[in-house]
Scaffold this motif. Structure first.
Motif, PDB file in Angstrom:
ATOM      1  N   ILE A 161      24.041   2.786 -30.030  1.00 20.29           N
ATOM      2  CA  ILE A 161      25.172   2.438 -29.154  1.00 20.29           C
ATOM      3  C   ILE A 161      24.912   1.042 -28.595  1.00 20.29           C
ATOM      4  CG2 ILE A 161      26.451   3.035 -27.060  1.00 20.29           C
ATOM      5  CD1 ILE A 161      25.651   5.944 -27.469  1.00 20.29           C
ATOM      6  N   ARG A 162      25.924   0.178 -28.623  1.00 16.10           N
ATOM      7  CA  ARG A 162      25.755  -1.172 -28.084  1.00 16.10           C
ATOM      8  C   ARG A 162      26.758  -1.458 -26.966  1.00 16.10           C
ATOM      9  NH1 ARG A 162      24.022  -6.040 -31.827  1.00 16.10           N
ATOM     10  NH2 ARG A 162      23.665  -6.736 -29.693  1.00 16.10           N
ATOM     11  N   ILE A 163      26.228  -2.087 -25.901  1.00 14.36           N
ATOM     12  CA  ILE A 163      27.051  -2.524 -24.762  1.00 14.36           C
ATOM     13  C   ILE A 163      26.326  -3.712 -24.129  1.00 14.36           C
ATOM     14  CG2 ILE A 163      25.999  -0.971 -23.022  1.00 14.36           C
ATOM     15  CD1 ILE A 163      28.945  -0.505 -22.000  1.00 14.36           C
ATOM     16  N   GLY A 164      27.048  -4.530 -23.363  1.00 13.26           N
ATOM     17  CA  GLY A 164      26.437  -5.734 -22.783  1.00 13.26           C
ATOM     18  C   GLY A 164      25.336  -5.429 -21.790  1.00 13.26           C
ATOM     19  N   SER A 165      25.674  -4.611 -20.792  1.00  9.89           N
ATOM     20  CA  SER A 165      24.686  -4.214 -19.773  1.00  9.89           C
ATOM     21  C   SER A 165      25.216  -2.932 -19.146  1.00  9.89           C
ATOM     22  CB  SER A 165      24.569  -5.302 -18.695  1.00  9.89           C
ATOM     23  OG  SER A 165      25.759  -5.337 -17.911  1.00  9.89           O
ATOM     24  N   LEU A 166      24.541  -2.451 -18.102  1.00  4.09           N
ATOM     25  CA  LEU A 166      25.058  -1.255 -17.417  1.00  4.09           C
ATOM     26  C   LEU A 166      25.448  -1.608 -15.989  1.00  4.09           C
ATOM     27  CD1 LEU A 166      22.819   1.583 -18.862  1.00  4.09           C
ATOM     28  CD2 LEU A 166      25.175   1.028 -19.428  1.00  4.09           C
ATOM     29  N   ARG A 167      26.119  -2.759 -15.868  1.00  2.00           N
ATOM     30  CA  ARG A 167      26.595  -3.191 -14.548  1.00  2.00           C
ATOM     31  C   ARG A 167      27.706  -2.245 -14.097  1.00  2.00           C
ATOM     32  NH1 ARG A 167      31.441  -5.244 -14.913  1.00  2.00           N
ATOM     33  NH2 ARG A 167      32.217  -5.924 -16.928  1.00  2.00           N
ATOM     34  N   HIS A 168      28.243  -2.550 -12.893  1.00  2.47           N
ATOM     35  CA  HIS A 168      29.154  -1.607 -12.241  1.00  2.47           C
ATOM     36  C   HIS A 168      30.600  -1.739 -12.709  1.00  2.47           C
ATOM     37  CE1 HIS A 168      27.743  -5.107 -10.024  1.00  2.47           C
ATOM     38  NE2 HIS A 168      29.004  -5.378  -9.833  1.00  2.47           N
ATOM     39  N   GLY A 169      30.860  -1.459 -13.963  1.00  2.00           N
ATOM     40  CA  GLY A 169      32.234  -1.481 -14.469  1.00  2.00           C
ATOM     41  C   GLY A 169      32.653  -0.097 -14.918  1.00  2.00           C
ATOM     42  N   GLY A 170      33.963   0.075 -15.136  1.00  2.00           N
ATOM     43  CA  GLY A 170      34.493   1.372 -15.551  1.00  2.00           C
ATOM     44  C   GLY A 170      33.934   1.846 -16.883  1.00  2.00           C
ATOM     45  N   ALA A 171      33.892   0.931 -17.880  1.00  2.00           N
ATOM     46  CA  ALA A 171      33.422   1.309 -19.222  1.00  2.00           C
ATOM     47  C   ALA A 171      31.951   1.732 -19.173  1.00  2.00           C
ATOM     48  CB  ALA A 171      33.605   0.147 -20.196  1.00  2.00           C
ATOM     49  N   GLU A 172      31.170   1.034 -18.351  1.00  2.00           N
ATOM     50  CA  GLU A 172      29.743   1.341 -18.223  1.00  2.00           C
ATOM     51  C   GLU A 172      29.537   2.719 -17.587  1.00  2.00           C
ATOM     52  OE1 GLU A 172      30.221  -3.057 -18.523  1.00  2.00           O
ATOM     53  OE2 GLU A 172      31.240  -1.492 -17.425  1.00  2.00           O
ATOM     54  N   LYS A 173      30.319   2.983 -16.535  1.00  2.00           N
ATOM     55  CA  LYS A 173      30.209   4.282 -15.842  1.00  2.00           C
ATOM     56  C   LYS A 173      30.588   5.416 -16.796  1.00  2.00           C
ATOM     57  CE  LYS A 173      31.822   6.886 -11.821  1.00  2.00           C
ATOM     58  NZ  LYS A 173      30.479   7.277 -11.396  1.00  2.00           N
ATOM     59  N   VAL A 174      31.660   5.203 -17.552  1.00  2.00           N
ATOM     60  CA  VAL A 174      32.152   6.222 -18.482  1.00  2.00           C
ATOM     61  C   VAL A 174      31.115   6.506 -19.571  1.00  2.00           C
ATOM     62  CG1 VAL A 174      33.858   6.495 -20.330  1.00  2.00           C
ATOM     63  CG2 VAL A 174      34.609   5.906 -18.036  1.00  2.00           C
ATOM     64  N   LEU A 175      30.487   5.439 -20.088  1.00  2.00           N
ATOM     65  CA  LEU A 175      29.461   5.615 -21.124  1.00  2.00           C
ATOM     66  C   LEU A 175      28.297   6.457 -20.590  1.00  2.00           C
ATOM     67  CD1 LEU A 175      28.128   5.032 -23.892  1.00  2.00           C
ATOM     68  CD2 LEU A 175      27.204   2.926 -22.901  1.00  2.00           C
ATOM     69  N   VAL A 176      27.842   6.132 -19.380  1.00  2.00           N
ATOM     70  CA  VAL A 176      26.699   6.854 -18.800  1.00  2.00           C
ATOM     71  C   VAL A 176      27.078   8.319 -18.509  1.00  2.00           C
ATOM     72  CG1 VAL A 176      25.130   6.958 -16.820  1.00  2.00           C
ATOM     73  CG2 VAL A 176      25.549   4.784 -17.948  1.00  2.00           C
ATOM     74  N   THR A 177      28.293   8.546 -18.029  1.00  2.00           N
ATOM     75  CA  THR A 177      28.757   9.931 -17.789  1.00  2.00           C
ATOM     76  C   THR A 177      28.751  10.710 -19.102  1.00  2.00           C
ATOM     77  OG1 THR A 177      30.141   9.169 -15.961  1.00  2.00           O
ATOM     78  CG2 THR A 177      30.648  11.341 -16.859  1.00  2.00           C
ATOM     79  N   PHE A 178      29.216  10.061 -20.170  1.00  2.00           N
ATOM     80  CA  PHE A 178      29.225  10.688 -21.505  1.00  2.00           C
ATOM     81  C   PHE A 178      27.797  11.060 -21.932  1.00  2.00           C
ATOM     82  CE2 PHE A 178      28.874   9.624 -26.167  1.00  2.00           C
ATOM     83  CZ  PHE A 178      29.399  10.823 -26.626  1.00  2.00           C
ATOM     84  N   LEU A 179      26.862  10.111 -21.805  1.00  2.00           N
ATOM     85  CA  LEU A 179      25.472  10.352 -22.224  1.00  2.00           C
ATOM     86  C   LEU A 179      24.842  11.492 -21.413  1.00  2.00           C
ATOM     87  CD1 LEU A 179      24.209   6.653 -22.632  1.00  2.00           C
ATOM     88  CD2 LEU A 179      24.700   8.285 -24.473  1.00  2.00           C
ATOM     89  N   LYS A 180      25.157  11.542 -20.122  1.00  2.00           N
ATOM     90  CA  LYS A 180      24.581  12.573 -19.247  1.00  2.00           C
ATOM     91  C   LYS A 180      25.046  13.983 -19.633  1.00  2.00           C
ATOM     92  CE  LYS A 180      24.967  11.493 -14.697  1.00  2.00           C
ATOM     93  NZ  LYS A 180      25.440  10.659 -13.539  1.00  2.00           N
ATOM     94  N   ASN A 181      26.177  14.044 -20.335  1.00  2.00           N
ATOM     95  CA  ASN A 181      26.739  15.356 -20.666  1.00  2.00           C
ATOM     96  C   ASN A 181      26.610  15.720 -22.143  1.00  2.00           C
ATOM     97  OD1 ASN A 181      28.143  16.549 -18.126  1.00  2.00           O
ATOM     98  ND2 ASN A 181      28.500  14.355 -18.060  1.00  2.00           N
ATOM     99  N   LEU A 182      25.782  14.961 -22.867  1.00  2.00           N
ATOM    100  CA  LEU A 182      25.531  15.263 -24.283  1.00  2.00           C
ATOM    101  C   LEU A 182      24.345  16.207 -24.421  1.00  2.00           C
ATOM    102  CD1 LEU A 182      25.723  11.943 -26.343  1.00  2.00           C
ATOM    103  CD2 LEU A 182      27.270  13.887 -26.434  1.00  2.00           C
ATOM    104  N   PRO A 183      24.370  17.097 -25.426  1.00  2.00           N
ATOM    105  CA  PRO A 183      23.189  17.943 -25.649  1.00  2.00           C
ATOM    106  C   PRO A 183      22.057  17.123 -26.291  1.00  2.00           C
ATOM    107  CG  PRO A 183      24.894  18.415 -27.274  1.00  2.00           C
ATOM    108  CD  PRO A 183      25.465  17.402 -26.342  1.00  2.00           C
ATOM    109  N   GLU A 184      20.917  17.162 -25.668  1.00  2.00           N
ATOM    110  CA  GLU A 184      19.740  16.399 -26.130  1.00  2.00           C
ATOM    111  C   GLU A 184      19.296  16.824 -27.537  1.00  2.00           C
ATOM    112  OE1 GLU A 184      15.134  15.975 -24.557  1.00  2.00           O
ATOM    113  OE2 GLU A 184      16.649  16.840 -23.230  1.00  2.00           O
ATOM    114  N   THR A 185      19.570  18.070 -27.861  1.00  2.00           N
ATOM    115  CA  THR A 185      19.051  18.640 -29.117  1.00  2.00           C
ATOM    116  C   THR A 185      19.796  18.162 -30.363  1.00  2.00           C
ATOM    117  OG1 THR A 185      20.567  20.461 -28.688  1.00  2.00           O
ATOM    118  CG2 THR A 185      18.261  20.786 -28.054  1.00  2.00           C
ATOM    119  N   LYS A 186      20.954  17.545 -30.141  1.00  2.00           N
ATOM    120  CA  LYS A 186      21.843  17.272 -31.266  1.00  2.00           C
ATOM    121  C   LYS A 186      21.748  15.850 -31.825  1.00  2.00           C
ATOM    122  CE  LYS A 186      26.443  18.681 -32.554  1.00  2.00           C
ATOM    123  NZ  LYS A 186      27.747  19.139 -32.180  1.00  2.00           N
TER     124      LYS A 186
END
Length: 383
Positions: free
Chosen positions: A9-34
């Protein structure tokens, strides 16, 4: 046991923008096993770094904070970063054989439209490629029809609103291209928003005798905070007492702060900067105002809806969709005059907003967290 899919996955940084927040929320809710995920940042910085799950491997091209000024002492570092990133962009094999250790990925994922060329020019010809579009590119400078057409090089184009979907479908030249475009609502965590809103307000005193309009977002020209402050001044001059609270940071922060002083509204308008938790400020404000010039799908409206705020929003991509066609919030013309009319209505006839508040009580949002995460996983799994 099936082998985990390898994803870059590529993104510029994890600064305080909407796209960054959404990406991190997505990652937090993914199953680690998959999945086995490498997250490659151009710049290792940003408020959301600490929220990335520990099983996601973070890689980066440069380290340190974003350089938004042109101070003499910062220029060499700025030039070095730009040159280094441009070399890796022009000669992607250097990046893939070096930083990425020659790893072969099943999926390569541009988490924002700005990473289009980096992913499409990948030396891995067999990987499947996905892009996540968070902005209405027809409104973004430099995105001609030819530029938008280039996105059809991806296997899947994930868009976050009907308006953006329409932009891409209009550019599609075959049924196969039309099939690449998928609308996915942003994964956002309602429970987290409601819990965080209960915390105490920091760095701001609310005045119960005077209505407060809050606006939250990265301080870019796109967000229209300049228009908001000019309208604020105009309404004060007409005798409408109220306060403005802007929460967020960004490269335009100093310009907007200067404008605030030039307009002589330093006592009634506050720029709070970035806060990890803006939700208590949302909760205690009287109105939420979206003054943006353009958006993709304004995530912040989801937060305002979750906290049952009285909402005024300019007519940007996603606003009508989020506000249920104008049933749960006031949509105004996308102009300074539109913002003025909306705010004046709020101050002159606050009872006008009762209907919106009533409709909000019954409203069930169609964009649930799990629903969104499952939809994106389905796309990944189907490729």
């Amino acid at each position: 046991m099936t082998e985990k899919k390898k994803i870059l996955i590529r993104i510029g940084s994890l600064r305080h923008g909407g796209a960054e927040k959404v990406l991190v929320t997505f990652l937090k809710n993914l199953p680690e096993t998959k999945y086995e995920i490498d997250l490659l940042l151009n710049l290792y910085s940003g408020k959301y770094l600490s929220e990335v799950p520990s099983w996601v491997n973070i890689l980066y091209l440069n380290k340190g904070e974003m350089i938004t000024t042109n101070r003499i002492q910062d220029i060499p570092r700025k030039i070095y970063r730009v040159l280094y990133q441009n070399v890796l962009k022009r000669f992607p094999k250097l990046l893939y054989n070096g930083k990425l250790n020659g790893k072969k990925y099943d999926i390569e994922f541009a988490a924002i439209h700005g990473m289009r060329d980096e992913i499409l020019n990948s030396p891995l010809k067999n990987s499947k490629k996905i892009v996540w579009i968070h902005n209405d590119l027809s409104e973004v400078k430099g995105y001609t029809n030819d530029e938008i057409r280039k996105f059809f090089g991806f296997d899947k184009i994930m868009v976050i609103s009907e308006k953006i979907k329409a932009t891409f479908l209009n550019q599609a030249q075959s049924e196969a291209e039309r099939q690449k475009v998928e609308k996915i609502y942003n994964p956002l965590d309602t429970e987290e928003i409601l819990a965080k809103a209960e915390q105490p307000v920091l760095n701001y005193n609310f005045d119960i005798t005077c209505p407060t309009f809050i606006s939250v977002g990265t301080v870019f020209p796109q967000k229209g905070f300049d228009r908001l402050l000019k309208v604020h001044k105009r309404l004060l001059d007409e005798g409408f007492q109220h306060k403005i609270l802007i929460v967020g940071d960004g490269y335009d922060f100093e310009n907007i702060k200067k404008l605030k002083s030039e307009l002589g509204v330093d006592n009634t308008a506050t720029m709070l900067g970035f806060t990890d938790n803006p939700y208590p400020h949302f909760k205690h404000s009287d109105f939420y105002i979206l003054s943006s010039r353009y958006e993709g799908f304004p995530t912040v409206l989801f937060e305002a809806i979750t906290l049952k705020k009285k909402i005024i929003a300019t007519e940007v991509s996603g606003a009508a969709e989020m506000l249920n066609g104008g049933e749960i919030g006031l949509i105004v013309e996308n102009s300074e005059e539109g913002i003025y009319n909306g705010m004046k209505k709020a101050l002159e006839s606050p009872e006008y907003f009762t209907t919106y508040s009533e409709n909000l009580k019954e409203y069930v949002m169609p964009f649930g967290l799990q629903n969104s995460v499952d939809s994106i996983m389905n796309i990944i799994d189907s490729l």
